[in-house]
Design a protein around this motif. Structure first.
Motif, PDB file in Angstrom:
ATOM      1  N   ASP A  21       0.831  -1.196   0.000  1.00  0.00           N
ATOM      2  CA  ASP A  21       0.000   0.000   0.000  1.00  0.00           C
ATOM      3  C   ASP A  21       0.870   1.252   0.000  1.00  0.00           C
ATOM      4  OD1 ASP A  21      -2.436   1.560   0.190  1.00  0.00           O
ATOM      5  OD2 ASP A  21      -1.861   1.930   2.271  1.00  0.00           O
ATOM      6  N   GLU A  22       1.523   1.545   1.124  1.00  0.00           N
ATOM      7  CA  GLU A  22       2.330   2.757   1.232  1.00  0.00           C
ATOM      8  C   GLU A  22       3.695   2.403   1.801  1.00  0.00           C
ATOM      9  OE1 GLU A  22       0.517   6.584   2.516  1.00  0.00           O
ATOM     10  OE2 GLU A  22       1.980   6.470   4.161  1.00  0.00           O
ATOM     11  N   VAL A  23       4.746   2.899   1.150  1.00  0.00           N
ATOM     12  CA  VAL A  23       6.117   2.685   1.615  1.00  0.00           C
ATOM     13  C   VAL A  23       6.884   3.994   1.494  1.00  0.00           C
ATOM     14  CG1 VAL A  23       6.188   0.241   0.978  1.00  0.00           C
ATOM     15  CG2 VAL A  23       6.913   1.977  -0.687  1.00  0.00           C
ATOM     16  N   SER A  24       8.057   4.050   2.133  1.00  0.00           N
ATOM     17  CA  SER A  24       8.926   5.207   1.940  1.00  0.00           C
ATOM     18  C   SER A  24       9.337   5.277   0.474  1.00  0.00           C
ATOM     19  CB  SER A  24      10.148   5.098   2.836  1.00  0.00           C
ATOM     20  OG  SER A  24      11.089   6.112   2.517  1.00  0.00           O
ATOM     21  N   SER A  25       9.933   4.206  -0.017  1.00  0.00           N
ATOM     22  CA  SER A  25      10.195   4.055  -1.451  1.00  0.00           C
ATOM     23  C   SER A  25      10.330   2.571  -1.735  1.00  0.00           C
ATOM     24  CB  SER A  25      11.464   4.802  -1.886  1.00  0.00           C
ATOM     25  OG  SER A  25      12.627   4.041  -1.632  1.00  0.00           O
ATOM     26  N   THR A  26       9.973   2.170  -2.924  1.00  0.00           N
ATOM     27  CA  THR A  26      10.061   0.751  -3.269  1.00  0.00           C
ATOM     28  C   THR A  26      11.511   0.291  -3.341  1.00  0.00           C
ATOM     29  OG1 THR A  26       9.804   1.363  -5.605  1.00  0.00           O
ATOM     30  CG2 THR A  26       7.822   0.626  -4.431  1.00  0.00           C
ATOM     31  N   ASN A  27      12.441   1.176  -3.720  1.00  0.00           N
ATOM     32  CA  ASN A  27      13.855   0.796  -3.714  1.00  0.00           C
ATOM     33  C   ASN A  27      14.335   0.522  -2.286  1.00  0.00           C
ATOM     34  OD1 ASN A  27      14.018   1.126  -6.499  1.00  0.00           O
ATOM     35  ND2 ASN A  27      15.887   2.336  -6.412  1.00  0.00           N
ATOM     36  N   ILE A 126      13.432   6.231 -13.967  1.00  0.00           N
ATOM     37  CA  ILE A 126      14.111   4.958 -13.733  1.00  0.00           C
ATOM     38  C   ILE A 126      15.338   5.238 -12.872  1.00  0.00           C
ATOM     39  CG2 ILE A 126      15.331   3.025 -14.801  1.00  0.00           C
ATOM     40  CD1 ILE A 126      13.598   3.454 -17.301  1.00  0.00           C
ATOM     41  N   LEU A 127      15.462   4.507 -11.778  1.00  0.00           N
ATOM     42  CA  LEU A 127      16.592   4.698 -10.865  1.00  0.00           C
ATOM     43  C   LEU A 127      17.157   3.336 -10.486  1.00  0.00           C
ATOM     44  CD1 LEU A 127      18.322   6.578  -9.065  1.00  0.00           C
ATOM     45  CD2 LEU A 127      16.592   6.258  -7.269  1.00  0.00           C
ATOM     46  N   LEU A 128      18.391   3.076 -10.909  1.00  0.00           N
ATOM     47  CA  LEU A 128      19.082   1.842 -10.545  1.00  0.00           C
ATOM     48  C   LEU A 128      20.052   2.139  -9.407  1.00  0.00           C
ATOM     49  CD1 LEU A 128      18.135   1.343 -13.576  1.00  0.00           C
ATOM     50  CD2 LEU A 128      19.961  -0.352 -13.664  1.00  0.00           C
ATOM     51  N   ILE A 133      25.509  -6.353   0.326  1.00  0.00           N
ATOM     52  CA  ILE A 133      24.949  -6.681   1.624  1.00  0.00           C
ATOM     53  C   ILE A 133      25.918  -7.548   2.424  1.00  0.00           C
ATOM     54  CG2 ILE A 133      22.589  -6.382   0.850  1.00  0.00           C
ATOM     55  CD1 ILE A 133      22.327  -9.363   0.598  1.00  0.00           C
ATOM     56  N   ALA A 134      25.571  -7.812   3.686  1.00  0.00           N
ATOM     57  CA  ALA A 134      26.513  -8.418   4.624  1.00  0.00           C
ATOM     58  C   ALA A 134      27.009  -9.789   4.182  1.00  0.00           C
ATOM     59  CB  ALA A 134      25.870  -8.507   6.007  1.00  0.00           C
ATOM     60  N   ASP A 135      26.167 -10.561   3.486  1.00  0.00           N
ATOM     61  CA  ASP A 135      26.591 -11.905   3.078  1.00  0.00           C
ATOM     62  C   ASP A 135      27.439 -11.899   1.808  1.00  0.00           C
ATOM     63  OD1 ASP A 135      24.788 -11.467   1.023  1.00  0.00           O
ATOM     64  OD2 ASP A 135      23.330 -12.949   1.694  1.00  0.00           O
ATOM     65  N   GLY A 136      27.756 -10.708   1.308  1.00  0.00           N
ATOM     66  CA  GLY A 136      28.631 -10.587   0.154  1.00  0.00           C
ATOM     67  C   GLY A 136      27.923 -10.465  -1.176  1.00  0.00           C
ATOM     68  N   ARG A 137      26.614 -10.698  -1.202  1.00  0.00           N
ATOM     69  CA  ARG A 137      25.888 -10.586  -2.465  1.00  0.00           C
ATOM     70  C   ARG A 137      25.676  -9.113  -2.841  1.00  0.00           C
ATOM     71  NH1 ARG A 137      20.373 -13.345  -1.922  1.00  0.00           N
ATOM     72  NH2 ARG A 137      20.479 -12.302   0.101  1.00  0.00           N
ATOM     73  N   MET A 138      25.549  -8.886  -4.150  1.00  0.00           N
ATOM     74  CA  MET A 138      25.239  -7.548  -4.641  1.00  0.00           C
ATOM     75  C   MET A 138      23.739  -7.453  -4.902  1.00  0.00           C
ATOM     76  SD  MET A 138      26.049  -4.495  -5.478  1.00  0.00           S
ATOM     77  CE  MET A 138      27.848  -4.493  -5.639  1.00  0.00           C
ATOM     78  N   ALA A 139      23.088  -6.529  -4.204  1.00  0.00           N
ATOM     79  CA  ALA A 139      21.663  -6.293  -4.422  1.00  0.00           C
ATOM     80  C   ALA A 139      21.506  -5.120  -5.383  1.00  0.00           C
ATOM     81  CB  ALA A 139      20.969  -5.981  -3.105  1.00  0.00           C
ATOM     82  N   LEU A 140      20.702  -5.304  -6.415  1.00  0.00           N
ATOM     83  CA  LEU A 140      20.437  -4.252  -7.387  1.00  0.00           C
ATOM     84  C   LEU A 140      18.947  -3.967  -7.404  1.00  0.00           C
ATOM     85  CD1 LEU A 140      21.657  -2.433  -9.656  1.00  0.00           C
ATOM     86  CD2 LEU A 140      20.869  -4.181 -11.249  1.00  0.00           C
ATOM     87  N   ALA A 141      18.586  -2.733  -7.134  1.00  0.00           N
ATOM     88  CA  ALA A 141      17.191  -2.305  -7.158  1.00  0.00           C
ATOM     89  C   ALA A 141      16.945  -1.483  -8.413  1.00  0.00           C
ATOM     90  CB  ALA A 141      16.851  -1.499  -5.909  1.00  0.00           C
ATOM     91  N   ILE A 142      16.013  -1.935  -9.238  1.00  0.00           N
ATOM     92  CA  ILE A 142      15.626  -1.218 -10.450  1.00  0.00           C
ATOM     93  C   ILE A 142      14.297  -0.535 -10.166  1.00  0.00           C
ATOM     94  CG2 ILE A 142      15.092  -1.395 -12.910  1.00  0.00           C
ATOM     95  CD1 ILE A 142      16.679  -4.015 -12.947  1.00  0.00           C
ATOM     96  N   GLY A 143      14.346   0.747  -9.808  1.00  0.00           N
ATOM     97  CA  GLY A 143      13.138   1.486  -9.490  1.00  0.00           C
ATOM     98  C   GLY A 143      12.546   2.126 -10.730  1.00  0.00           C
TER      99      GLY A 143
END
Length: 255
Positions: A21-27, A126-128, A133-143
């Motif tokens: 419903d409502e969030v600060s931002s989806t990213n 569009i904002l990439l 993150i802590a476990d070493g993976r790269m998180a990519l958010a495509i807003g």
């Protein structure tokens, strides 16, 4: 999506979707999911954002009636291949917008690198963003935000909405198109291996090739003739007697 060996290429069935419903931002929400261990291929959509943002931290108008969405990918490609991803994302948004336009509508084009225009007016953001993150993976958010019912009044560029263009569609209905088109674009992009085809498709729907443009860089503005993009998606600016200049990032203005 992993770059160890040659993985199975992604399909529509790989993606999940959660409607909020409502969030600060989806990213921001997507990064929280990544830190909590999400495996990626997760779409988040929201009815409203209270802290939406665009490039360089600019605020993004986030009232109900528009589409606010983020696709979370984990370890999407080697770092050297990620530069072409914004082109693929733009193609997906372009195809989704084109699919809902009425007959005889104004041209739908892409302004470098990933602004989708209708009649040379911006209709999407569009904002990439990436985070290790802590476990070493790269998180990519495509807003991805789409002006469906509303558009901001004070902007750097001329803007429009789908409603302005005679399109009557709800955010969920539009998202259904985007969901399919993004799967297709990422399949073609193929962790950067499909860059040649992405560039070919991008050039076909590019706005302003051969025209005079001004590119605003962090420290200065430069002008010249937009000569298209190179095989890696870098903007080529013909500065006449000063030669050809390559631009990796900047804000483009026509005229």
């Amino acid at each position: 999506m992993t770059s160890l060996g040659r993985p199975r290429r992604i399909s529509l069935d790989d993606f999940r979707h959660e409607s909020l419903d409502e969030v600060s931002s989806t990213n921001t929400e997507a990064f929280a999911r990544a830190r909590a261990g999400d495996s990626g291929f997760l779409w988040l959509t929201a009815e409203r954002q209270t802290g939406g943002r665009g490039r360089r931290g600019r605020p993004w108008v986030s009232e109900r009636g528009n589409l606010y969405s983020t696709l979370l990918l984990m370890d999407p490609a080697p770092a050297e291949q990620l530069g072409s991803l914004p082109l693929a994302v733009a193609l997906a948004v372009h195809a989704a917008v084109q699919a809902v336009m009425p007959s005889g509508a104004k041209p739908v084009e892409i302004k470098w690198p990933n602004d989708v225009l209708i009649g040379r007016k911006k209709t999407s953001g569009i904002l990439l963003e990436a985070e290790r993150i802590a476990d070493g993976r790269m998180a990519l958010a495509i807003g991805i935000g789409i002006n469906i019912a509303h558009r901001p009044d004070l902007t750097l560029y001329p803007v429009t909405s789908l409603a302005d263009q005679g399109v009557s569609i709800s955010p969920p209905e539009f998202f259904a198109h985007l969901f399919v088109e993004m799967s297709e674009a990422l399949y073609v992009w193929d962790e950067g291996r499909g860059i040649a085809e992405i560039v070919r498709r991008w050039r076909r729907v590019a706005c302003g090739i051969g025209e005079k443009i001004t590119v605003n860089l962090p420290d200065r503005s430069i002008s010249g003739i937009f000569s298209g993009i190179d095989d890696k998606g870098i903007l080529l600016l013909d500065r006449g007697s000063d030669g050809m200049m390559s631009v990796a990032a900047g804000d483009v203005f026509f005229g």
